[in-house]
Design an enzyme around this catalytic site. Structure first.
Site, PDB file in Angstrom:
ATOM      1  N   LYS A   1       0.859  -1.418   0.349  1.00  0.00           N
ATOM      2  CA  LYS A   1      -0.003  -0.245  -0.514  1.00  0.00           C
ATOM      3  C   LYS A   1       1.416   1.470  -0.288  1.00  0.00           C
ATOM      4  CE  LYS A   1      -3.161   0.833   3.096  1.00  0.00           C
ATOM      5  NZ  LYS A   1      -2.881   1.980   4.347  1.00  0.00           N
ATOM      6  N   SER A   2       1.806   0.873   1.143  1.00  0.00           N
ATOM      7  CA  SER A   2       2.691   2.502   1.260  1.00  0.00           C
ATOM      8  C   SER A   2       3.716   2.847  -0.612  1.00  0.00           C
ATOM      9  CB  SER A   2       3.576   2.287   2.612  1.00  0.00           C
ATOM     10  OG  SER A   2       3.476   2.262   3.454  1.00  0.00           O
TER      11      SER A   2
ATOM     12  N   GLY B   1      -5.086   7.891   5.449  1.00  0.00           N
ATOM     13  CA  GLY B   1      -4.707   8.628   6.289  1.00  0.00           C
ATOM     14  C   GLY B   1      -2.611   9.209   5.224  1.00  0.00           C
TER      15      GLY B   1
ATOM     16  N   ARG C   1      -8.981  11.518  12.343  1.00  0.00           N
ATOM     17  CA  ARG C   1      -7.020  11.740  13.171  1.00  0.00           C
ATOM     18  C   ARG C   1      -6.200  13.274  12.481  1.00  0.00           C
ATOM     19  NH1 ARG C   1      -5.530   6.869   8.862  1.00  0.00           N
ATOM     20  NH2 ARG C   1      -3.530   7.223  10.319  1.00  0.00           N
TER      21      ARG C   1
ATOM     22  N   SER D   1       7.024   9.222  12.344  1.00  0.00           N
ATOM     23  CA  SER D   1       6.138   9.037  11.774  1.00  0.00           C
ATOM     24  C   SER D   1       6.917   8.979   9.539  1.00  0.00           C
ATOM     25  CB  SER D   1       4.937   9.987  11.417  1.00  0.00           C
ATOM     26  OG  SER D   1       3.963  10.101   9.904  1.00  0.00           O
TER      27      SER D   1
ATOM     28  N   ASP E   1       1.908  -0.899  12.617  1.00  0.00           N
ATOM     29  CA  ASP E   1       0.939  -1.393  11.244  1.00  0.00           C
ATOM     30  C   ASP E   1       0.616  -3.185  12.275  1.00  0.00           C
ATOM     31  OD1 ASP E   1       0.000   0.716  10.846  1.00  0.00           O
ATOM     32  OD2 ASP E   1       0.793   0.583   8.870  1.00  0.00           O
TER      33      ASP E   1
ATOM     34  N   LYS F   1      -4.465   5.728  14.872  1.00  0.00           N
ATOM     35  CA  LYS F   1      -4.501   5.153  13.471  1.00  0.00           C
ATOM     36  C   LYS F   1      -5.786   5.354  13.060  1.00  0.00           C
ATOM     37  CE  LYS F   1       0.029   4.131  13.292  1.00  0.00           C
ATOM     38  NZ  LYS F   1       0.561   4.523  12.334  1.00  0.00           N
TER      39      LYS F   1
ATOM     40  N   ARG G   1      -6.448   1.653  18.189  1.00  0.00           N
ATOM     41  CA  ARG G   1      -6.094   0.302  17.917  1.00  0.00           C
ATOM     42  C   ARG G   1      -6.131  -0.393  19.382  1.00  0.00           C
ATOM     43  NH1 ARG G   1      -3.242  -0.271  11.836  1.00  0.00           N
ATOM     44  NH2 ARG G   1      -5.148  -0.328  11.331  1.00  0.00           N
TER      45      ARG G   1
ATOM     46  N   ARG H   1      -7.327  -2.981   9.402  1.00  0.00           N
ATOM     47  CA  ARG H   1      -6.047  -4.477  10.436  1.00  0.00           C
ATOM     48  C   ARG H   1      -7.029  -5.311  10.893  1.00  0.00           C
ATOM     49  NH1 ARG H   1      -2.666  -3.827   6.794  1.00  0.00           N
ATOM     50  NH2 ARG H   1      -2.230  -1.119   6.206  1.00  0.00           N
TER      51      ARG H   1
HETATM   52  C1  S3P Z   1       2.978   5.044   6.371  1.00  0.00           C
HETATM   53  C2  S3P Z   1       3.167   4.982   7.517  1.00  0.00           C
HETATM   54  C3  S3P Z   1       1.931   4.821   8.867  1.00  0.00           C
HETATM   55  C4  S3P Z   1       1.799   3.390   8.266  1.00  0.00           C
HETATM   56  C5  S3P Z   1       0.871   3.566   7.105  1.00  0.00           C
HETATM   57  C6  S3P Z   1       1.551   3.706   5.879  1.00  0.00           C
HETATM   58  C7  S3P Z   1       3.069   5.436   4.923  1.00  0.00           C
HETATM   59  O1  S3P Z   1       2.325   5.142   9.239  1.00  0.00           O
HETATM   60  O2  S3P Z   1       0.684   3.310   9.973  1.00  0.00           O
HETATM   61  O3  S3P Z   1      -0.131   3.005   7.280  1.00  0.00           O
HETATM   62  O4  S3P Z   1       2.824   4.801   3.747  1.00  0.00           O
HETATM   63  O5  S3P Z   1       4.104   6.026   4.782  1.00  0.00           O
HETATM   64  P1  S3P Z   1       3.164   6.777  10.138  1.00  0.00           P
HETATM   65  O6  S3P Z   1       3.411   7.621   9.484  1.00  0.00           O
HETATM   66  O7  S3P Z   1       1.600   7.555  10.248  1.00  0.00           O
HETATM   67  O8  S3P Z   1       3.406   6.160  11.474  1.00  0.00           O
END
Ligand code: S3P
Length: 672
Positions: free
Chosen positions: A28-29, A101, A129, A174, A329, A356, A360, A404
């Protein structure tokens, strides 16, 4: 997406001996970054293996609104026409990022250096959020951001053409905030430096380097990492290709399922094992899990491997706070694994879990306790006591619209004494649309319960290919499926009729190949609604032009684009499953005996007041079958993986019932 008010409950029952050789959907990222970063270079980028979950589709929609041209070439394969740094345009509507997010925070950074205003909103969960973490650095750089009370969505970013570089130390580790600042810095003069207290996922940095941007990362003795990037770099225009590896956060559910279900052994291909994402695998191994990495390799700066996982006896451990960013996650599923381990597992440093997709930490504790497991939090530490006996289960979990939590407790139900039901599985669409299916393919027992009326969610467009001989009932079936599942419908036969019509009405001979080819290249949607298509002479012209391989080839793109765009599609014809859409989600080959089809066609003609003798209809069909089967290009035959539906002895209603049940079994959320 404002999430569906109609919940979609699912039940997961006990399973053993999981077996399979599978792949999980794209990370996903990395998928979000692939779309966003390829928009920032001049050239075309083909992205293979893109995750087509709601979150990533929301990023795609937002980029389209910002003036980027994206084309879905086929399943999980997208093309992005980069506009380059500075090339975005103002969106004329609010960007709704649904549950995502990552989309919101990264895009806020991306639009900050533009002197226009972008409005952001999201679903019930996203609107709770915290956004201050991105608002602060982006405001320091020069953007003006107006948000609802508590720095929540909806908010508006008015960017600036005169952004200033900053040196910024992130108060929380983050990757989203780091990436938002990096994306803003791309179009900001001079050097921006971001320091993170602990290293977080570095996909943005890896992909920027892959595209040719220069940046500098440095790890300090205290474990913090600084990333410096000079803005407005001149990147040579070029085309690129990206392969998105499988998501370790999705693989995590299969891994834990295989560990806790007896006699299991599974092989998961092509998983991203970037060390900044692999904290769960490391932790599980420390707990005694049998997880083996095979074929370790590096693709475009990302570490990738296949995983072999077998049932294991787990023992409790203490997971240090420093590891949290590399598995942030994965705590819901780790907590499930801990429920089956011997002893008390202690997980430190979990304050971020409170913000999140849901809180969670509370969701994990509440759900584990409901299943009969002892769990508690003290500050930001989570304690889970493994059950000496099998946890009881037999409950319904409140998932809080958190994908999740939903998936973790579906996995829990595979090994509890009684099944576990989740009250709403729709959120799973955000990251792992095929979850239940894939789990069932390795031996899980996950079914939709009591969901008689479920509002459709934003699923990736699905394609249904229907082939079959003349008068088999494929057209009727295709139209009904399209209407029932709210999909676009294309009768591909009408494309050949449209070519025939254009040729005939231009005063040309259908045998004239170049005239036919010219017509095929200029087909548009309006031609398909022209009443002239039904004329007998146009039907004859269609049968002539459809025999030219060049014409078939020229119409391929139209059909594929039709299948890939919009909300999903049903296509019927003669070579849909074999040639046009070999990746279709469903392939049906509808057939019937010659006699049954002739009867049907005869009745149809009589219904239209056309008097013909049955024998001539029979003869006509016999000839068409012979032509279709012998044709050198794309002869009529079922795809190897097509489901054959013999309609000789059943009526159109039965055919529809049968086929729609098959579709619903795989995609229960499509229920109309
Ligand atoms: C992500 C970073 C994480 C993760 C999210 C995806 C990303 O969040 O929890 O599911 O793709 O950069 P945080 O940056 O808030 O830790």
């Amino acid at each position: 997406m404002i999430h569906s008010p109609a919940p979609y409950p699912m039940r997961s029952s006990g399973a053993t001996a999981l077996k399979g050789d599978v792949s999980v959907p794209g990370d996903k990222s990395i998928s979000h970054r692939a779309l966003m970063l390829s928009s920032q270079v001049i050239g075309t980028t083909q992205i293979n293996g893109l995750l087509e979950g709601e979150d990533v589709l929301n990023t795609a929609k937002a980029l389209t609104a910002l003036g980027v041209q994206l084309t879905r070439l086929s399943k999980q394969c997208w093309e992005v026409h980069g506009v380059g740094i500075g090339g975005l345009r103002e969106s004329d509507h609010v960007l709704d990022l649904g549950n995502s997010g990552t989309s919101t925070r990264l895009l806020m950074g991306l639009v900050s250096p533009y002197p226009f205003t972008t409005f952001f909103t999201g679903d019930d969960s996203l609107r709770t959020r915290p956004m201050a973490r991105v608002i602060t650095p982006l405001t320091m750089m020069g953007a003006r951001i107006v948000a609802r009370g508590g720095n929540k969505l909806p908010l508006a970013v008015t960017g600036s053409a005169d952004m200033l570089p900053i040196r910024y130390s992130l108060p929380v580790a983050s990757a989203q905030v780091k990436s938002a600042v990096l994306l803003a810095a791309l179009n900001t003069p001079a050097t921006t430096t971001i320091t993170e207290p602990q290293p977080t996922r570095d996909h943005t940095e890896n992909m920027l380097r892959y595209f040719g941007f220069k940046l500098h990362s440095e790890k300090a003795e205290d474990g913090s990492v600084s990333v410096a990037i000079m803005g407005q770099q001149k990147i040579r225009p070029a085309d690129h290709e990206i392969y998105v590896p499988g998501d370790p956060s999705s693989a995590a559910f299969l891994v834990v399922a295989a560990l806790i279900c007896r006699n299991s052994s599974i092989y998961i291909r092509n998983v991203c094992v970037n060390p900044l994402r692999a904290g769960l695998f490391k932790t599980l191994k420390e707990m005694g899990a049998s997880i083996e990495l095979r074929n370790e390799r590096s693709i475009a700066g990302e570490d990738v491997a296949d995983l072999v996982v077998s049932s294991s006896r787990l023992k409790a451990i203490t997971v240090p706070a420093e590891r949290a960013p590399s598995m942030i996650d994965e705590y819901p599923i780790l907590a499930v694994a801990a429920a089956f381990a011997e002893g008390e597992t202690v997980m430190h440093g979990l304050s971020e879990l409170r913000v999140k997709e849901s809180d969670r930490l509370s969701a994990i504790i509440e759900s584990l306790e409901a299943c009969g497991v002892t769990a508690r939090a003290e500050g930001d530490t989570l304690y889970v006591t493994g059950c000496a006996e099998q946890p009881k289960g037999g409950v319904t979990i409140h998932t809080r619209y958190d994908h999740r939590i939903a998936m973790a407790f579906m996995v829990m139900g595979m090994a509890t004494a009684q099944p576990v039901t989740v009250d709403d599985a729709t959120a799973i669409q955000t990251s792992f649309p095929d979850f239940a299916n894939l789990m069932n393919s390795i031996g899980a027992d996950m079914v939709a319960v009591g969901a008689t009326h479920v509002a459709a969610t934003t699923h990736a467009p699905i394609t249904i290919a229907i082939d079959g001989p003349a008068a088999s009932g494929k057209g009727t079936l295709a139209r009904r499926l399209a209407e029932y599942f709210d999909l676009e419908y294309l009768d591909t036969g009408s494309l050949y009729r449209a070519v025939g019509m254009k040729v005939v009405y231009a005063g040309k001979d259908p045998q004239d190949k170049s005239a036919a080819l010219e017509a095929a290249k200029n087909i548009d949607a309006e031609d398909l609604a022209n009443p002239r298509l039904r004329q007998e002479r146009i039907g004859q012209a269609a049968s002539v032009v459809s025999a030219f391989p060049e014409v078939r080839e020229a119409l391929l793109e139209f059909q594929r684009q039709f299948a890939a765009s919009g909300k999903g599609a049903v296509l019927d014809g003669r070579d849909i499953g074999t040639v046009v859409c070999p990746d279709a989600d469903f392939k049906f080959f509808v057939t019937a005996t010659l006699y049954a089809r002739a009867k049907r066609r005869h009745r149809e003609l009589q219904g239209q007041g056309i008097e013909v003798v049955f024998e001539s209809v029979l003869e006509d069909l016999r000839e068409r079958d012979a032509r279709d089967e012998k044709r050198s290009v794309a002869p009529l035959k079922p795809a190897d993986d097509a489901i054959i539906i013999d309609s000789s002895a059943i009526d159109a209603n039965n055919v529809f019932e049968k086929v729609s049940q098959i579709v619903l079994k795989k995609y229960p959320a499509l229920a109309a």
